[in-house]
Design a protein around this motif. Structure first.
Motif, PDB file in Angstrom:
ATOM      1  N   TRP A 158      -0.588   4.817   8.307  1.00 30.44           N
ATOM      2  CA  TRP A 158      -1.823   4.214   8.783  1.00 30.44           C
ATOM      3  C   TRP A 158      -2.224   4.839  10.189  1.00 30.44           C
ATOM      4  CZ3 TRP A 158      -2.455   3.809   4.111  1.00 30.44           C
ATOM      5  CH2 TRP A 158      -1.813   2.918   3.282  1.00 30.44           C
ATOM      6  N   GLN A 159      -1.115   4.824  10.815  1.00 30.26           N
ATOM      7  CA  GLN A 159      -1.671   5.361  12.228  1.00 30.26           C
ATOM      8  C   GLN A 159      -2.285   6.693  12.284  1.00 30.26           C
ATOM      9  OE1 GLN A 159      -1.600   3.513  15.291  1.00 30.26           O
ATOM     10  NE2 GLN A 159      -2.719   4.884  15.987  1.00 30.26           N
ATOM     11  N   GLN A 160      -1.637   7.856  11.564  1.00 26.64           N
ATOM     12  CA  GLN A 160      -2.054   8.797  11.805  1.00 26.64           C
ATOM     13  C   GLN A 160      -3.768   8.958  11.033  1.00 26.64           C
ATOM     14  OE1 GLN A 160      -0.692  11.776  12.935  1.00 26.64           O
ATOM     15  NE2 GLN A 160      -2.853  12.173  12.810  1.00 26.64           N
TER      16      GLN A 160
ATOM     17  N   HIS B 212       0.778  13.182   8.509  1.00 23.67           N
ATOM     18  CA  HIS B 212       1.765  12.277   9.537  1.00 23.67           C
ATOM     19  C   HIS B 212       3.089  12.872   9.080  1.00 23.67           C
ATOM     20  CE1 HIS B 212       2.547  10.350   5.521  1.00 23.67           C
ATOM     21  NE2 HIS B 212       3.579   9.779   6.089  1.00 23.67           N
TER      22      HIS B 212
ATOM     23  N   GLN C  61       6.948   0.430  15.918  1.00 19.63           N
ATOM     24  CA  GLN C  61       6.612   0.235  14.543  1.00 19.63           C
ATOM     25  C   GLN C  61       7.918   0.804  13.723  1.00 19.63           C
ATOM     26  OE1 GLN C  61       3.629  -1.382  13.249  1.00 19.63           O
ATOM     27  NE2 GLN C  61       5.389  -2.115  12.182  1.00 19.63           N
TER      28      GLN C  61
ATOM     29  N   ARG D  83       3.231   2.805  20.108  1.00 23.36           N
ATOM     30  CA  ARG D  83       3.145   1.954  18.842  1.00 23.36           C
ATOM     31  C   ARG D  83       3.894   2.611  17.776  1.00 23.36           C
ATOM     32  NH1 ARG D  83      -2.095   2.516  18.028  1.00 23.36           N
ATOM     33  NH2 ARG D  83      -2.616   1.086  19.611  1.00 23.36           N
ATOM     34  N   LYS D  84       3.998   4.082  17.592  1.00 19.78           N
ATOM     35  CA  LYS D  84       4.771   4.665  16.655  1.00 19.78           C
ATOM     36  C   LYS D  84       6.230   4.158  16.976  1.00 19.78           C
ATOM     37  CE  LYS D  84       6.482   9.085  15.383  1.00 19.78           C
ATOM     38  NZ  LYS D  84       6.526  10.685  15.674  1.00 19.78           N
TER      39      LYS D  84
ATOM     40  N   GLN E 152      -5.670   6.618  11.001  1.00 18.10           N
ATOM     41  CA  GLN E 152      -6.874   6.102  12.207  1.00 18.10           C
ATOM     42  C   GLN E 152      -6.910   7.154  13.145  1.00 18.10           C
ATOM     43  OE1 GLN E 152      -5.925   2.194  13.518  1.00 18.10           O
ATOM     44  NE2 GLN E 152      -6.297   2.889  15.790  1.00 18.10           N
ATOM     45  N   ASP E 153      -5.931   7.884  13.574  1.00 15.91           N
ATOM     46  CA  ASP E 153      -6.128   8.868  14.642  1.00 15.91           C
ATOM     47  C   ASP E 153      -7.015   9.988  14.273  1.00 15.91           C
ATOM     48  OD1 ASP E 153      -4.374   7.364  16.152  1.00 15.91           O
ATOM     49  OD2 ASP E 153      -2.632   8.520  15.703  1.00 15.91           O
TER      50      ASP E 153
ATOM     51  N   PRO F  31      -0.694   5.047  21.243  1.00 13.64           N
ATOM     52  CA  PRO F  31      -0.269   5.568  19.860  1.00 13.64           C
ATOM     53  C   PRO F  31       1.226   6.102  19.736  1.00 13.64           C
ATOM     54  CG  PRO F  31      -2.400   6.476  20.566  1.00 13.64           C
ATOM     55  CD  PRO F  31      -2.111   5.825  21.930  1.00 13.64           C
TER      56      PRO F  31
END
Length: 268
Positions: A101-103, A233, A25, A21-22, A105-106, A18
Motif C-alpha cells: 500500500w505504501q508503494q 514494492h 510497519q 513508516r516502512k 501511494q508513493d 516513508p
C-alpha cells in the motif's frame, strides 16, 4: 509507567517519513522483538539503512538503540513475546500488504507531483471542446482506456470511443478521427509500432494527443505527455505492470473535464 515500545510505534506511525513508516510497519506486522537484533541486523532484515533505524528510534523518544532494546527485553519478559528464532529473514520481497500500500501511494504521489494544475486545466478544456474523443490502448492499457471512456461517458454528451474495438484495424480507427478530435493513448509498458503510427497520423489529421505512459517507456510526440510511476514494492513482482496511478489519473482527468463543462471557459 513508561509507554511500551509497540504502543509508541503505533502512536507515531503517521508522523514517520516513508522509510521510517516502512520500518515501523514491518516491526508491527511480524512483530520483531528488538531485544534479539542489533541496529545493523534490524536494518538488514527490514531493508532500510542504519541511519533510518537511528532516526526511527529517536523519533520514538529513546536516546539510543540500546535503550530501546532494554525496553523491548523487559516487555518480552513480562508479556511472553518470543525472541526471534535462528535463520529468520524479513526482506522487501517478503509478502507484506503494508509495504504494498505504501508503494502504491508513493507511486501516485510521484505521478501527480509532475502534473501542474495548469496542465490539468488545459487537458480538461481540450477534452471538453473536442468533437469526439478516442480512448486508445491494447492489453492492460485497453482496460485503462475503457475505464476513462466509461468515466467520460457519464458526464459528456459527445461521441467517445474505445479503440481499437474488436476486429477494428488502425485504418478503421483513423477513418473516424477528424480535426480537433482528442486521442488519449495509454502506453504503460511500452508502445507498439502500430500504436505509434496511429498517434503520429492522428496528429497529422489535426487531432490532439494525450499520451499516458511510464517513466521508462518511449513515447510518441504528444500535445500532453503524462508519465505514471510504476515502481514495484518487491523484486519478484517486477513483471507486473502497476496501473494504479494511471487508473487514478484517468478518473481525475475525467472528473476535471466534466467539471469544466459546468462553467463557461475558453482554452487559452
Amino acid at each position: 509507567m513508561s509507554v511500551p515500545f509497540f504502543a509508541r510505534v503505533r502512536a507515531a506511525l503517521d508522523t514517520f517519513s516513508p522509510t521510517e513508516r516502512k520500518l515501523g510497519q514491518v516491526v508491527l506486522d511480524y512483530p520483531i522483538n528488538l531485544a534479539g537484533y542489533s541496529a545493523s541486523e534490524l536494518a538488514q532484515l527490514t531493508g532500510v539503512s542504519n541511519a533510518t533505524v537511528t532516526r526511527f528510534i529517536r523519533r520514538l523518544g529513546y536516546d539510543s538503540y540500546e535503550e530501546a532494546r532494554r525496553t523491548a527485553r523487559m516487555e518480552a519478559s513480562t508479556s511472553g513475546l518470543p525472541l526471534p528464532g535462528a535463520g529468520i529473514a524479513i526482506s522487501s520481497s517478503t509478502p507484506n500488504c503494508a509495504l504494498l500500500w505504501q508503494q502504491l501511494q508513493d507511486n501516485l504521489t510521484a505521478t501527480l507531483a509532475q502534473i501542474p494544475p495548469s496542465t490539468m486545466d488545459a487537458m480538461a478544456s481540450a477534452l471538453h471542446q473536442a468533437p469526439a474523443i478516442f480512448c486508445v490502448g491494447l492489453q492492460h492499457n485497453h482496460m485503462l482506456a475503457r475505464s476513462l471512456r466509461g468515466h467520460l461517458m457519464s458526464g459528456l454528451d459527445k461521441p467517445i470511443y474505445g479503440a481499437p474495438a474488436a476486429g477494428e484495424t488502425i485504418e478503421d480507427v483513423l477513418a473516424r478521427i477528424a480535426p480537433r478530435d482528442m486521442v488519449v493513448l495509454f502506453a504503460l509498458g511500452g508502445i507498439r509500432s502500430d500504436m505509434a503510427d496511429l498517434s503520429e497520423r492522428a496528429r497529422k489529421l489535426g487531432a490532439k494527443l494525450i499520451c499516458i505512459t511510464d517513466p521508462a517507456s518511449h513515447a510518441p510526440p504528444s500535445d500532453w505527455l503524462l508519465r505514471c510511476h510504476t515502481t514495484p514494492h518487491a523484486a519478484d513482482v517486477r513483471h507486473l505492470c502497476d496501473t494504479s496511478a494511471a487508473q487514478a489519473l484517468a478518473y481525475g482527468l475525467a472528473a476535471h473535464t466534466i467539471q469544466w463543462g459546468a462553467i463557461p471557459f475558453e482554452l487559452i
